[in-house]
Design a protein around this motif. Sequence first.
Motif, short mmCIF file in Angstrom:
data_model
loop_
_atom_site.label_atom_id
_atom_site.label_comp_id
_atom_site.label_asym_id
_atom_site.label_seq_id
_atom_site.Cartn_x
_atom_site.Cartn_y
_atom_site.Cartn_z
N LEU A 18 9.93 -8.35 6.38
CA LEU A 18 10.22 -6.92 6.44
C LEU A 18 9.08 -6.17 7.10
O LEU A 18 7.91 -6.56 7.03
CB LEU A 18 10.46 -6.37 5.03
N GLY A 19 9.41 -5.07 7.73
CA GLY A 19 8.40 -4.20 8.31
C GLY A 19 7.77 -4.81 9.56
O GLY A 19 8.36 -5.65 10.24
N SER A 20 6.56 -4.36 9.81
CA SER A 20 5.82 -4.86 10.97
C SER A 20 4.44 -5.28 10.51
O SER A 20 3.85 -4.68 9.59
CB SER A 20 5.72 -3.77 12.05
N PRO A 21 3.86 -6.32 11.13
CA PRO A 21 2.54 -6.80 10.70
C PRO A 21 1.46 -5.76 11.01
O PRO A 21 1.52 -5.05 12.01
CB PRO A 21 2.34 -8.08 11.50
N GLN A 22 0.50 -5.65 10.10
CA GLN A 22 -0.60 -4.70 10.28
C GLN A 22 -1.97 -5.36 10.28
O GLN A 22 -2.90 -4.85 10.91
CB GLN A 22 -0.55 -3.65 9.15
N HIS A 23 -2.11 -6.46 9.58
CA HIS A 23 -3.41 -7.12 9.47
C HIS A 23 -3.17 -8.58 9.10
O HIS A 23 -2.11 -8.92 8.56
CB HIS A 23 -4.27 -6.45 8.39
N SER A 56 4.77 -8.61 -2.93
CA SER A 56 5.07 -7.21 -2.65
C SER A 56 4.00 -6.32 -3.27
O SER A 56 3.61 -6.51 -4.42
CB SER A 56 6.46 -6.84 -3.18
N LEU A 57 3.51 -5.37 -2.50
CA LEU A 57 2.54 -4.40 -3.00
C LEU A 57 3.19 -3.05 -3.33
O LEU A 57 2.51 -2.12 -3.77
CB LEU A 57 1.43 -4.18 -1.96
N THR A 58 4.48 -2.96 -3.12
CA THR A 58 5.18 -1.71 -3.45
C THR A 58 5.54 -1.66 -4.93
O THR A 58 5.71 -0.58 -5.49
CB THR A 58 6.45 -1.58 -2.59
N VAL A 59 5.66 -2.85 -5.55
CA VAL A 59 6.05 -2.89 -6.96
C VAL A 59 4.97 -2.24 -7.82
O VAL A 59 5.25 -1.46 -8.74
CB VAL A 59 6.32 -4.34 -7.41
N GLY A 61 2.90 -0.06 -6.87
CA GLY A 61 2.60 1.28 -6.40
C GLY A 61 1.42 1.35 -5.46
O GLY A 61 0.94 2.45 -5.15
N PHE A 62 1.00 0.21 -4.99
CA PHE A 62 -0.13 0.23 -4.06
C PHE A 62 0.31 0.67 -2.67
O PHE A 62 -0.48 1.23 -1.92
CB PHE A 62 -0.77 -1.17 -4.00
N LEU A 63 1.54 0.36 -2.31
CA LEU A 63 2.10 0.78 -1.03
C LEU A 63 3.39 1.53 -1.32
O LEU A 63 4.13 1.19 -2.25
CB LEU A 63 2.37 -0.42 -0.12
N SER A 64 3.68 2.50 -0.50
CA SER A 64 4.91 3.28 -0.70
C SER A 64 6.10 2.50 -0.18
O SER A 64 5.98 1.70 0.74
CB SER A 64 4.79 4.64 0.02
N GLU A 65 7.24 2.77 -0.80
CA GLU A 65 8.45 2.04 -0.43
C GLU A 65 9.06 2.53 0.86
O GLU A 65 9.92 1.86 1.43
CB GLU A 65 9.47 2.15 -1.57
N ASP A 66 8.63 3.69 1.35
CA ASP A 66 9.21 4.19 2.59
C ASP A 66 8.55 3.61 3.83
O ASP A 66 8.91 3.97 4.96
CB ASP A 66 9.13 5.71 2.63
#
Length: 1345
Positions: A18-23, A56-59, A61-66
């Motif tokens: 999911l998403g795009s790679p950042q690091h 997952s880091l969204t669970v 709350g470290f990263l936003s789900e949007d």
Amino acid sequence: MRNLKLLRMREYGPIQALGSPQHFCLCGDRETMLIGSEYGILELDLATQQVINEISLTVGGFLSEDGSSHIVGIEDLPDQESVCIATAAGDIILCSLSTKQLECVGSVDSGLTTMSWSPDQELVLLVTGQQTLIMMTKDFEPITESLIHQDDFGEGQFIGLGWGKKETQFHGSEGKQAAHRKQMEVPLASPWDDGRPRVTWRGDGQFVAVGAVCLKTGIGRQGSLGARKVRVWSRELVLQSTSEPVPGLEQALAWKPSGSLIASTQEKPNKHDIVFFEKNGLLHGEFTLSFQKGQVKVNELLWNSDSTILAVWLEDLQNKNCSKPSTYVQLWSTGNYHWYLKQSLHFGSSKKSQLVLLLWDSEIPYRLHVLCRGWRYLCYDWHWSTDHSTGEESCHSASVAVIDGDKVLVTAFQHAVVPPPMCTFQLQLPQAVNQVMFHADPWASRDLAIFDADNRISVYRYGECTVQDSTVKLAALGGSGFKAAVETPCLVKTYRVDLDCCEDGEMNPLKLRLLTWLQDDTFLAVSQGKLVSQSILHHLNVAPSSAGATVEEEGILDLGLAVPVDGEVISLCYNPKTKTVALQLADGQILKYLWEALRPALEPWRNSSGSAVHFPTPCVQTALVTIDREDAILGLSDRCRFFINDIEVACNITSFVTYDEFLLVTTHSHTCQCLSLKDALLKGLQASESGISIPNSESLRKVERGSRVVTVVPQDTKLVLQMPRGNLETIHHRVLVLAQIRKWLDRLMFREAFECMRKLRINLNLLYDHNPKVFLENVETFIKQIDSVNYINLFFTELKDEDFTKTMYPSPVGSIVQPVLCPTQKKVDLVCDAMRAAMEKINPHKYCLSILTSYVKKSTPELEVALQKVHELRETASLDTETISAEAALKYLLFLVDVNELYDHSLGTYDFDLVIMVAEKSQKDPKEYLPFLNALRKMETNYQRYTIDKHLKRYKKALYHLSKCGSKHFSEFLNLVKDQNLYNEALHLYPTNTQEYKDISIAYGEHLNQKHLYEQAGLIFARCGACERALDAFLSSGSWQQALCMVSQLDYAPNKFASLVKSMAGKLIDQRRHAEAAVLLEQYTQDYEEAVLQLLDGALWEEALRLIHKYSRQDILETNFRPAILEAQKNHLVFLNSQQTTFACYKKRLLVVRELKEQARQGLLDDEVARCPESDLLSETGSVMMASEASSKYSHSNSRISVCSSKNRRKAERKRHSLKEGSPLEDIALLEALGDIVRATDALKGEVHNLLKELVLFGYDAQARELQQALEEALQLMERSLPEIWSLDLKLTSVNPILGPHSTANSIMAAYQQQRMTAPVVQDPELLTPPKLNKSLQWKLSLLQ
């Protein structure tokens, strides 16, 4: 002179996430990769290309789900078995990959822009959103916090010493007005600068540099973003220095791991540069990027771990001309203070091809990791390679190609050694170059094919066109308006390689690797297969549509034939001699590619024993050679391990190259070794690695530290090495030099061989010794090719009577041994005579000086002949320009020969004109030689020559000339004969019937008498008629027969004659010549009774009995004969008894001594021996145990005595072989004494036999039987003892060699210790041989048995 060559390229993806790679970061211990996105992190297994972990880091709350969150850093922490993640929101998270647990270890309210760990992972530096720095430990305990922007310079503030104001200093080309110019403010940061701080650590982790956009520095923009500055902080976050104001400084920042420089980028008014800062903040060098100003922006700079490659990540700037910016990665390296663009990776303009992050591997220095936005991961493995031509003929230029961006720098070492970054000529390409290939055909090896970043291959050939190619620019050789001194190639065709395009325009830079130019229209290349662990071998052939295209039209290369390979191909090598292709896989397996077959196939590479070859470790450089008529593959790993097939032969090789029949390597011990591929290659390398020196070996030579082989110039002796800094050094390896000289001599190219030998100081004797027969058969060719009197004279002066192919320059293994010509004539004389004859035939006037040299250089210099040649030149003066004058020839002779010696030889020619000519050229005073010459002129010719010869000490010639002067000079003649002992020569100068002959003979006889050669003196006296002198000489020598002959010629009176005979008989009796004395007494004095008595004294029983009966004197039988034989019988019995007793005693002692030495050798003899009951037999056993030391002492003393008299020498021998108990060589003395006893006893057989016959004749049977039995018992005792005394072990011990080809260190030491204890020092080997008994003599009388 090296290029970056791609070993392998691995492509992973696209990864489903999911998403795009950042690091991303690498987990080295798990061989996985962690990729962070806006939703979390995932772990990718590089072996299986499967996602094995997704967290997952969204669970939490470290990263936003949007998907609006951003990860600013990921770091793998092996010690903590977790991963550290930093988010832009300010959270620092520890994640355990095994349990998937997340722990927030810290949070920054202002957010984070950067997280950077020190190289040792002991510290972590955080950059907050408020432009502050926070230094923490690895356990996330804060150490200190500081603002990025500081007004102070730092602890490294420069100290002004007050050496003048700026206005008074020199300003160079800017002029005086620069002193009054106001300093302008630094302009703002670039519009495309992202404003984020950049952090980079020094390699040792002691300092960290932070680049950030400063505030309040812009022109008219107070409080807004200004220009960038670089600040250096210590490990404790103490500011050390601040960079000087640099206009146009950009965001990229990278500290060189070696610690010397900090790299960044700067946009200047007309160019875009990479600039370097020192730790003190001052600029220190730069180089310009290959793009125009305003064309690209530099996102990041990265150094590899060994600081040799700088990676530059660039991206096109968006403008109206470029709506879809492309991404590039450039790899730069430096050498000899020049920066080269070695590789350029073009990722295209597709959004999915844009880079997310670029990373060098921390463990493998030349591995580059690339992560693309489209979830594709690329891994590139590079290594350094030298691209050089492989031709071995003189027409090939030994070209080396160096990639520098869109240029290829070609250096032709055949013509000149041009130091980089200069070159012979350069080829300008439209795009950056990624690979250079030379043609594999040896006859076209100068031709180049260049593969660029646009997947095009440009072919350059020699001799294809007559017009200068605009893409070829001359540099060092003719590049500045001078006439071209070297042939250049021209572009004949450009081919486009048709590659399958990816979806959405994604590009895979360097999809093809390891390109090899096999034939004019065929290339080989390797690409990745469907799986990462597979490869595909492609045949690139010219498309049919491009076959007839013109030069201007672009051709097409089709990927016609594709052969799958089960494994990653990391190297490809080709042997043009056997047309063999070998592939190396990543696991070290070697495959042979049958590319010429109807259906090309792969098979395992097998060695001579038939087993498959497998390198123990992958090699970054491979080559194919022929050893013993079989193909072998050479491999060099990145750890300097060198393999031949699958055998490791060395572990310290830094580079290698093959040329002709040689392998040349450089080593970590700073040596260059040249070995023959025909020789015992493995032994040679292993010997050099272990430090074993090879006698008379020229294969090893010292070189500068860090030297690497670049290339070998074909048909020459030059070996080009490159130093670590980048400069070049040319050496002439002795093995290559000798091999090339031998080739030239075999081809009768004497001129080339001579000049090479003269320049490189090779002894010129090799010209003849290499093949004497060929040299003598082609002497005229040699002289005509050399065509220089000076060179020929130099050759003459170096000639020696020594075969240099057996001493200084041994012939190679397997070469034919040349037979020796004319073994009776010396080499120097043979060469001088042959060359002189050839020069006299070609042009005697031109080679006059060389002809003179040939006379002087002979083993016995013929100076008289040389002087005569000079005299002939003086008499036959010629107007020919080639003719040498007599004065010049004489001056040259004086250069070769000492003037005094030449003066003496000129005097020996009896030519006074020549003598004066030589004397005038010398430093002699005319007052010295003119009176002497004038006196000689007044003498009679023969006496004149006698005087000259005597002055020159040529006494034989002087004697001859004096004999021609008449009788008035005979006394002088005789005195000369006596002074110089020329009696034999003098006797031949006069007839035998002359008085002079008799006088010479008498003088000769007196001379022999003085030397105690009485018999020879008597013969000389008798021959010339001096009978009285002859009689005295014969009497002194004991020649009574000759004396009686002389007496008969002198007519002595009877009384005088009888007295003379009795006197001679008395002398014979004194010499124990009883038989001869008896003859004189009986026949010349008729005193037969005295004759009988002398025969009895000499034990000549039968002869005495004959005279008794001849003269009827039976009374003598009773009075003298019987008592004499009985007395003789008693004496023999006593002697035999004494010999038996002595023999038994010596034998017993010998056995005891041998037992003691054996005990000493076995180590059974200790200090308790002295207290044993048999200590009297073991006297001085300590000296017996130390036999070798004492023997060496006696050997030294004997060496001093060797120059003394024979009496002292015999005394020393007796001292060495002493029978004293406990003496060092007692066993040898006993052997010698026992042998003497055996021989003396055996010698009695004949004498006893004669005595036995007389005893039996006169009835003494009992006495005869007793004597026969005594001798028989003695002989039997000795014969039985011979095998025990002279055993076979004794002889084997003395001849058993300690050293030899099959000896080891342990065997040598053991043998030495054994001989040290037991082996005697025996100079006479006969002592170890048992005496032989004469069994053929029948001495016993059977009637007595």
